[in-house]
Write a protein that holds these residues in place. Structure first.
Motif, mmCIF file in Angstrom:
data_model
loop_
_atom_site.group_PDB
_atom_site.id
_atom_site.type_symbol
_atom_site.label_atom_id
_atom_site.label_comp_id
_atom_site.label_asym_id
_atom_site.label_seq_id
_atom_site.Cartn_x
_atom_site.Cartn_y
_atom_site.Cartn_z
ATOM 1 N N SER A 32 41.413 82.353 9.099
ATOM 2 C CA SER A 32 42.473 81.340 9.164
ATOM 3 C C SER A 32 42.784 80.807 7.765
ATOM 4 C CB SER A 32 42.045 80.178 10.070
ATOM 5 O OG SER A 32 41.746 80.631 11.374
ATOM 6 N N MET A 33 44.009 80.323 7.573
ATOM 7 C CA MET A 33 44.407 79.794 6.266
ATOM 8 C C MET A 33 45.124 78.459 6.436
ATOM 9 S SD MET A 33 46.598 81.613 3.191
ATOM 10 C CE MET A 33 48.246 81.406 3.933
ATOM 11 N N TRP A 34 44.620 77.428 5.759
ATOM 12 C CA TRP A 34 45.241 76.116 5.765
ATOM 13 C C TRP A 34 46.349 76.072 4.718
ATOM 14 C CZ3 TRP A 34 46.248 71.849 8.238
ATOM 15 C CH2 TRP A 34 46.663 70.711 7.549
ATOM 16 N N VAL A 35 47.487 75.470 5.094
ATOM 17 C CA VAL A 35 48.630 75.330 4.192
ATOM 18 C C VAL A 35 49.034 73.865 4.144
ATOM 19 C CG1 VAL A 35 50.989 76.063 3.672
ATOM 20 C CG2 VAL A 35 49.440 77.618 4.905
ATOM 21 N N GLU A 36 49.025 73.291 2.957
ATOM 22 C CA GLU A 36 49.492 71.912 2.750
ATOM 23 C C GLU A 36 50.820 71.982 2.014
ATOM 24 O OE1 GLU A 36 47.866 67.838 0.549
ATOM 25 O OE2 GLU A 36 46.471 69.332 1.317
ATOM 26 N N TRP A 37 51.824 71.253 2.504
ATOM 27 C CA TRP A 37 53.141 71.366 1.887
ATOM 28 C C TRP A 37 53.701 70.003 1.503
ATOM 29 C CZ3 TRP A 37 57.285 68.846 4.067
ATOM 30 C CH2 TRP A 37 57.169 68.462 5.410
ATOM 31 N N GLU A 38 54.555 70.033 0.509
ATOM 32 C CA GLU A 38 55.328 68.854 0.119
ATOM 33 C C GLU A 38 56.678 69.343 -0.360
ATOM 34 O OE1 GLU A 38 55.251 64.822 -2.675
ATOM 35 O OE2 GLU A 38 53.614 66.279 -2.817
ATOM 36 N N SER A 39 57.727 68.612 0.011
ATOM 37 C CA SER A 39 59.077 69.007 -0.369
ATOM 38 C C SER A 39 59.895 67.795 -0.763
ATOM 39 C CB SER A 39 59.765 69.726 0.800
ATOM 40 O OG SER A 39 61.117 70.020 0.492
ATOM 41 N N PRO A 40 60.710 67.923 -1.819
ATOM 42 C CA PRO A 40 61.688 66.862 -2.076
ATOM 43 C C PRO A 40 62.596 66.713 -0.865
ATOM 44 C CG PRO A 40 61.614 68.450 -3.894
ATOM 45 C CD PRO A 40 60.827 69.045 -2.770
ATOM 46 N N VAL A 41 63.106 65.518 -0.664
ATOM 47 C CA VAL A 41 64.025 65.305 0.447
ATOM 48 C C VAL A 41 65.231 66.229 0.321
ATOM 49 C CG1 VAL A 41 65.552 63.631 1.552
ATOM 50 C CG2 VAL A 41 63.268 62.941 0.823
ATOM 51 N N ASP A 42 65.688 66.426 -0.900
ATOM 52 C CA ASP A 42 66.808 67.334 -1.171
ATOM 53 C C ASP A 42 66.342 68.402 -2.163
ATOM 54 O OD1 ASP A 42 68.816 65.891 0.372
ATOM 55 O OD2 ASP A 42 68.692 64.354 -1.193
ATOM 56 N N PRO A 43 65.736 69.489 -1.676
ATOM 57 C CA PRO A 43 65.229 70.532 -2.575
ATOM 58 C C PRO A 43 66.353 71.138 -3.415
ATOM 59 C CG PRO A 43 64.413 70.845 -0.337
ATOM 60 C CD PRO A 43 65.491 69.809 -0.259
ATOM 61 N N LEU A 44 66.038 71.419 -4.672
ATOM 62 C CA LEU A 44 67.019 71.972 -5.599
ATOM 63 C C LEU A 44 66.622 73.346 -6.119
ATOM 64 C CD1 LEU A 44 67.712 68.744 -7.700
ATOM 65 C CD2 LEU A 44 69.122 69.683 -5.853
ATOM 66 N N ALA A 45 65.478 73.847 -5.685
ATOM 67 C CA ALA A 45 64.978 75.101 -6.238
ATOM 68 C C ALA A 45 64.163 75.840 -5.186
ATOM 69 C CB ALA A 45 64.129 74.831 -7.482
ATOM 70 N N ASP A 46 63.770 77.073 -5.517
ATOM 71 C CA ASP A 46 63.044 77.922 -4.582
ATOM 72 C C ASP A 46 61.717 77.311 -4.149
ATOM 73 O OD1 ASP A 46 64.981 79.879 -4.846
ATOM 74 O OD2 ASP A 46 63.887 80.997 -6.371
ATOM 75 N N PRO A 47 61.289 77.579 -2.909
ATOM 76 C CA PRO A 47 59.927 77.211 -2.508
ATOM 77 C C PRO A 47 58.902 77.935 -3.376
ATOM 78 C CG PRO A 47 61.252 77.846 -0.604
ATOM 79 C CD PRO A 47 62.039 78.224 -1.818
ATOM 80 N N VAL A 48 57.755 77.307 -3.546
ATOM 81 C CA VAL A 48 56.667 77.884 -4.334
ATOM 82 C C VAL A 48 55.403 77.897 -3.493
ATOM 83 C CG1 VAL A 48 55.191 77.605 -6.371
ATOM 84 C CG2 VAL A 48 57.649 77.160 -6.544
ATOM 85 N N VAL A 49 54.727 79.045 -3.441
ATOM 86 C CA VAL A 49 53.436 79.163 -2.780
ATOM 87 C C VAL A 49 52.364 79.210 -3.858
ATOM 88 C CG1 VAL A 49 51.960 80.589 -1.312
ATOM 89 C CG2 VAL A 49 54.413 80.397 -0.811
ATOM 90 N N PHE A 50 51.428 78.271 -3.816
ATOM 91 C CA PHE A 50 50.340 78.215 -4.799
ATOM 92 C C PHE A 50 49.075 78.830 -4.200
ATOM 93 C CE2 PHE A 50 52.885 74.660 -6.606
ATOM 94 C CZ PHE A 50 52.921 75.083 -7.933
ATOM 95 N N VAL A 51 48.536 79.827 -4.900
ATOM 96 C CA VAL A 51 47.351 80.550 -4.435
ATOM 97 C C VAL A 51 46.231 80.355 -5.460
ATOM 98 C CG1 VAL A 51 46.440 82.767 -3.653
ATOM 99 C CG2 VAL A 51 48.885 82.266 -3.395
ATOM 100 N N HIS A 52 45.175 79.666 -5.062
ATOM 101 C CA HIS A 52 44.075 79.370 -5.985
ATOM 102 C C HIS A 52 43.224 80.611 -6.252
ATOM 103 C CE1 HIS A 52 40.923 79.502 -2.912
ATOM 104 N NE2 HIS A 52 41.812 78.957 -2.101
#
Length: 316
Positions: A32-52
């Motif tokens: 299983s993989m946990w995903v925590e997300w945060e987004s500006p109310v009005d996104p202006l750019a591509d989503p980013v996935v951070f992989v440690h």
């Protein structure tokens, strides 16, 4: 309106459940993989996935050892929705050897100090102020075991990352260290869902051996033509032909040479790849933990500027 609080971002989290397997007590979920997300109310750019990387966890992107906001906050401020994962078997994505296979031991403080020498801090002044021990202990406390079978761990990373990409649509993958291995495979399977690849201090080149980690016969070296989207040339070296790639290297890292050689390998394959060496941007003294160090805002700015240039986003 007086007293009104303006909402600047939204956040949450969810699980990529993993593979169903049968155990003695019933059905269990493996990898299983946990995903925590945060987004500006009005996104202006591509989503980013951070992989440690390695034995780390998603908190590597959320905060620095001295308590400042991490890269994830920098990217949200620049208009990107971010998805921070705990790779299977790391952080909140718990693991058990009976279910997931043998694990390595956790990284001892001595090893943390060697790998993240620049992050920990050097010299009498740092030691006298207590900064060195503070940072060392923060890094050591966040470090955990890894899958002993490096290739199997990377395959699980890739499986879950593919599922995440299919949920959120085209995104930029930003990986650190060993987190790059599963990221290469995930991107090769779903190149149309990857806007760009940013590999920070990745291991390499393929088929080399990292002492204490193992032979790199996974990641780039394990990309199978059968896994590649059939609409793309079936040669794995061409599976990422339309994806901009940057390898970020640090001048004081013990892994600098391998990461730089990996960048050269990607270029030789004809991919749209380049190396961004931090010293080219006037940043000196950074090591393998450049995402965690005292100038982390400056190192994040290098990547954000590269993304803005390659993806056409305005710098905020």
């Amino acid at each position: 309106m007086s007293g009104e609080i303006r909402e600047r971002s939204r956040r949450g989290g969810f699980w990529i459940p993993g593979q169903k397997v049968t155990g003695e007590a019933g059905t269990l979920l493996r990898g299983s993989m946990w995903v925590e997300w945060e987004s500006p109310v009005d996104p202006l750019a591509d989503p980013v996935v951070f992989v440690h990387g390695g034995g780390g966890q998603g908190t590597d992107w959320l905060m620095t050892p001295d308590g400042r906001p991490g890269w994830a906050a920098e990217f949200v401020a620049a208009g990107h929705p971010v998805y921070v994962v705990d790779r299977p078997g790391h952080g909140r994505s718990r693991s058990h050897p009976d279910l997931d296979g043998p694990l390595t031991g956790s990284m001892p403080l001595e090893a943390v100090a060697r790998v993240f020498a620049s992050s920990v801090g050097q010299g009498d002044e740092a030691a006298r102020d207590g900064i060195r021990d503070l940072v060392l202990h923060q890094l050591g406390a966040s470090a955990g075991p890894r899958h002993r079978d490096l290739a199997e761990g990377n395959r699980r990373d890739a499986d879950r990352l593919v599922e995440l990409l299919e949920m959120i649509g085209p995104a930029i993958i930003v990986s650190h260290s060993l987190g790059a291995l599963g990221s290469w495979v995930a991107a090769s399977r779903r190149p149309r869902l990857v806007s760009a690849l940013v590999a920070v201090e990745p291991p390499g080149p393929p088929f080399s051996t990292i002492p204490g980690v193992g032979r790199l016969d996974s990641g780039l070296a394990a990309i199978d033509p059968a896994d590649v989207d059939t609409t793309v040339d079936d040669a794995w070296a061409r599976s990422l032909s339309g994806v901009p790639i940057v390898v970020v290297t640090a001048p004081e890292s013990p892994f600098r040479d391998g990461a730089s050689r990996l960048a050269g390998y990607l270029v030789a394959l004809g991919l749209d790849a380049e190396e961004q060496a931090l010293e080219q941007h006037g940043l000196q003294g950074n090591g393998h933990g450049l995402i965690l160090e005292s100038n982390s805002s400056s190192t994040a700015a290098v990547v954000l500027e590269w993304i803005a240039t390659r993806r056409g986003h305005a710098s905020l």
